[in-house]
Design an enzyme around this catalytic site. Structure first.
Site, PDB file in Angstrom:
ATOM      1  N   GLU A 119      -4.240 -11.660   0.177  1.00 28.92           N
ATOM      2  CA  GLU A 119      -2.981 -10.917   0.260  1.00 28.92           C
ATOM      3  C   GLU A 119      -1.891 -11.883   0.673  1.00 28.92           C
ATOM      4  OE1 GLU A 119      -2.553  -7.413   2.592  1.00 28.92           O
ATOM      5  OE2 GLU A 119      -4.515  -6.601   2.073  1.00 28.92           O
TER       6      GLU A 119
ATOM      7  N   GLU B 153      -9.703  -6.747   6.737  1.00 31.58           N
ATOM      8  CA  GLU B 153      -8.843  -6.780   7.926  1.00 31.58           C
ATOM      9  C   GLU B 153      -9.411  -6.043   9.135  1.00 31.58           C
ATOM     10  OE1 GLU B 153      -4.763  -5.732   6.986  1.00 31.58           O
ATOM     11  OE2 GLU B 153      -4.431  -7.652   5.988  1.00 31.58           O
TER      12      GLU B 153
END
Ligand SMILES: *[C@@H]1O[C@H](CO)[C@@H](O)[C@H](O)[C@H]1NC(C)=O
Ligand SMILES: *[C@@H]1O[C@H](CO)[C@@H](O)[C@H](O)[C@H]1NC(C)=O
Ligand SMILES: *[C@@H]1O[C@H](CO)[C@@H](O)[C@H](O)[C@H]1NC(C)=O
Length: 427
Positions: free
Chosen positions: A318, A207
Site C-alpha cells: 500500500e 496491518e
C-alpha cells in the site's frame, strides 16, 4: 526415443527423492519479475473514504464501518445496497483496464464475514460470488490475485478497513478469534489450491497493529507470530499426501521496522514467503509538514531499507501518489484531516482546496508532483524490493488516491515503466 524416456523417468525419480528440486511452481516469477499492482480497495470490504455514498445512503451517522452498516439498518435493505455496490463498483471492465495499464497484480481485501459470521456479529455476507468472479476475470486478462485478509474476527487493528472501527485491536485477545482465522485460511486454501496460477498469494492478515504495543495492544505480536507459523503450515502443506501447495504466503510487518523480522521464517527453511509493508508519508504531524522534495527523497531512500529486508521478497502493498490526508472520511467518517487542521487536535499545514476531489481542480504543479512522487516510489520499490501495489484502483470522489484517475490525468503513465523522470532517485 528410449534414451529420452529413460532420462525423463530418471529425472522424475530423482526429483521425488530430493525435496525442493521439483518443488514450487508459483503463479508468477516472484523476485525475477517485479510485482506491479493495484489494490481493489473499498470493494469487498466497504470504506467511507472510498465510497462515501454507500454510507450516506443509510441516512444514519452512526454507520461508520461495515460492522455498523449491518448493525444499524434493516438487513434486507443493507444487503440490497451492498449487492448493488459489489456489482457496480468493480466490474470485468476494471480488470481489462488494469491489465491494459501494464499491471500484473490486483490485491483484494476481504473480511472474515465473506465465509464466517458468528451469531453475535452484524456483518452482512454475500461477497464470495464476487471474489470468484474476480478470479475468473483475472484469469481472462492475465492478472494475478493477492487475497488479503483485512478483517479478522475481533479486528486486528481497530481500523475501518478491518470492518470494525474500534479503540484498539481485539483479535489477539481471544483464542476463538485466532482459531476462526485459522479455519478461514484452511477454507481459502482449499478453495483456490488448484488456481494458484491466478490466486498466487494469500496475505494471511493485513496491518495487525503491533504499534504502541505496551499501551494499546499488548501481546499482539506474540500471537501474530504464532499465527504466522500456523497459517504458513496450513497453506503451504494443505493436504496429507500433497506435500506443498503453490501459494505464496504473504506476511505484513505488523508496523515494525523490517529489521524486526530478522531470523523469522528464514528462507533456507521457509519457501514461498513474502513480506508486505505499507508506506504513507502523511499520518503524523512531521510527515504532514514535509515538502514535496522531502517526500520524494524519503521514497528514494526506502530502496536501501527494503534491500536489507530479512525476508528476501518484500513488497510495498500500500502506498499513494499524494502527500496529504485531505480526502474526506479518510481517517473515519466525519473525522476531518490533519493537513487542514480539521482533525481534532491538529494544526493546519495548509488548505485542502485543490488537493482532493476532482482532478479538474488540481493545479499543474500538484499533478506534476504526483507524477514525480509516483515515479520515485515505483522506481525505488522495484530497485530495493520485489515490487509494489498502489492504494487504490478506484475512488468515488478523491481522485488523488485513484490509479484510474492518475492514468486519465497524466500523473500515472499508461505503461508503468514509461518514466518521465528516470533518474529521480539518482542513477
Ligand atoms: C471468546 O469469544 C467467544 C466467541 O465470541 C466467547 O464465547 C468467549 O466468551 C470469549 N472468551 C473470552 C475469554 O472472552
Ligand atoms: C521508509 O523510510 C522511512 C523513513 O526513513 C522508514 O521509517 C521506514 O521504515 C522505511 N520503510 C521501508 C519499507 O523502507
Ligand atoms: C476533540 O477533542 C476534545 C479533547 O480531547 C474532546 O473533548 C472533543 O469531544 C473532541 N471533538 C470531537 C469532534 O471528536
Amino acid at each position: 526415443m528410449g534414451y529420452f524416456l529413460g532420462a525423463f523417468l530418471a529425472f522424475f525419480a530423482l526429483a521425488s527423492v530430493i525435496p525442493g528440486l521439483f518443488a514450487l511452481d508459483f503463479g508468477f516469477s516472484y523476485g525475477k519479475e517485479k510485482v506491479r499492482g493495484v489494490n481493489l480497495g473499498g470493494w469487498l470490504v466497504i470504506e467511507s473514504f472510498t465510497t462515501p455514498s454507500v454510507f450516506d445512503n443509510t441516512n444514519d451517522n452512526r454507520v461508520v464501518d461495515e460492522y455498523t452498516f449491518g448493525l444499524y439498518q434493516n438487513k434486507d435493505v443493507g444487503y440490497k445496497a451492498l449487492k448493488q455496490h459489489w456489482e457496480t463498483f468493480i466490474t470485468e471492465q476494471d480488470f481489462a483496464d488494469i491489465a491494459a495499464a501494464g499491471l500484473n497484480h490486483v490485491r483484494i481485501p476481504i473480511g472474515h464475514w465473506i465465509l464466517d459470521v458468528a451469531p453475535d456479529e452484524p456483518y452482512i455476507t454475500g461477497q464470495l460470488p464476487y471474489l470468484l468472479k474476480a478470479v475468473e476475470w483475472a484469469e481472462k486478462y492475465g492478472l494475478h490475485i493477492i487475497i488479503a485478509l483485512y478483517g479478522a474476527p475481533g479486528s486486528q487493528n481497530g481500523f475501518i478497513n478491518s470492518g470494525h472501527f474500534r479503540d484498539a485491536a481485539y483479535w489477539h485477545t481471544n483464542s476463538t478469534n485466532v482459531a476462526r482465522t485459522n479455519e478461514l485460511m484452511k477454507s481459502l486454501t482449499a478453495m483456490f489450491a488448484e488456481k494458484t496460477d491466478v490466486v498466487s498469494v494469500i496475505q494471511i492478515i493485513n496491518e495487525a497493529a503491533g504499534f504502541r504495543k505496551a499501551i494499546l495492544n499488548p501481546g499482539l505480536l506474540a500471537v501474530l507470530k504464532q499465527y504466522y507459523y500456523n497459517a504458513y503450515d496450513f497453506i503451504r502443506n494443505p493436504l496429507p499426501g500433497k506435500k506443498r501447495s503453490n501459494f505464496m504466503v504473504m506476511l505484513h510487518d505488523g508496523f515494525q521496522h523490517l529489521s524486526y523480522w530478522d531470523n523469522f521464517m528464514p528462507s533456507s527453511e521457509y519457501e514461498g514467503v513474502m513480506m508486505d509493508t505499507h508506506i504513507y508519508q502523511m499520518f503524523n504531524d512531521h510527515d504532514a509538514r514535509m515538502t514535496y522534495v522531502e517526500h520524494i527523497q524519503r521514497a528514494c531512500q526506502n530502496a536501501s531499507i527494503m534491500a536489507q529486508s530479512p525476508i528476501p521478497l518484500t513488497i510495498i502493498g500500500e502506498w499513494t501518489a499524494t502527500n496529504n490526508d485531505c480526502g474526506p472520511h479518510l481517517l473515519g467518517r466525519f473525522q476531518g484531516s490533519r493537513y487542514d487542521g480539521t482533525l481534532n487536535g491538529t494544526t493546519a499545514v495548509g488548505t485542502c482546496v485543490g488537493l482532493t476531489g476532482s482532478a479538474a481542480t488540481f493545479s499543474p504543479e500538484y499533478k506534476e508532483f504526483m507524477r514525480q512522487y509516483w515515479e520515485a516510489q515505483t522506481q525505488s520499490y522495484e530497485r530495493g524490493g520485489a515490487g509494489w501495489v498502489m492504494w487504490t484502483w478506484k475512488m468515488e470522489n478523491a481522485d488523488e488516491w485513484s490509479y484510474q484517475a492518475g492514468l486519465a490525468n497524466g500523473w500515472i503513465p499508461q505503461d508503468p515503466t514509461d518514466y518521465k523522470y528516470p533518474n529521480i532517485c539518482g542513477q
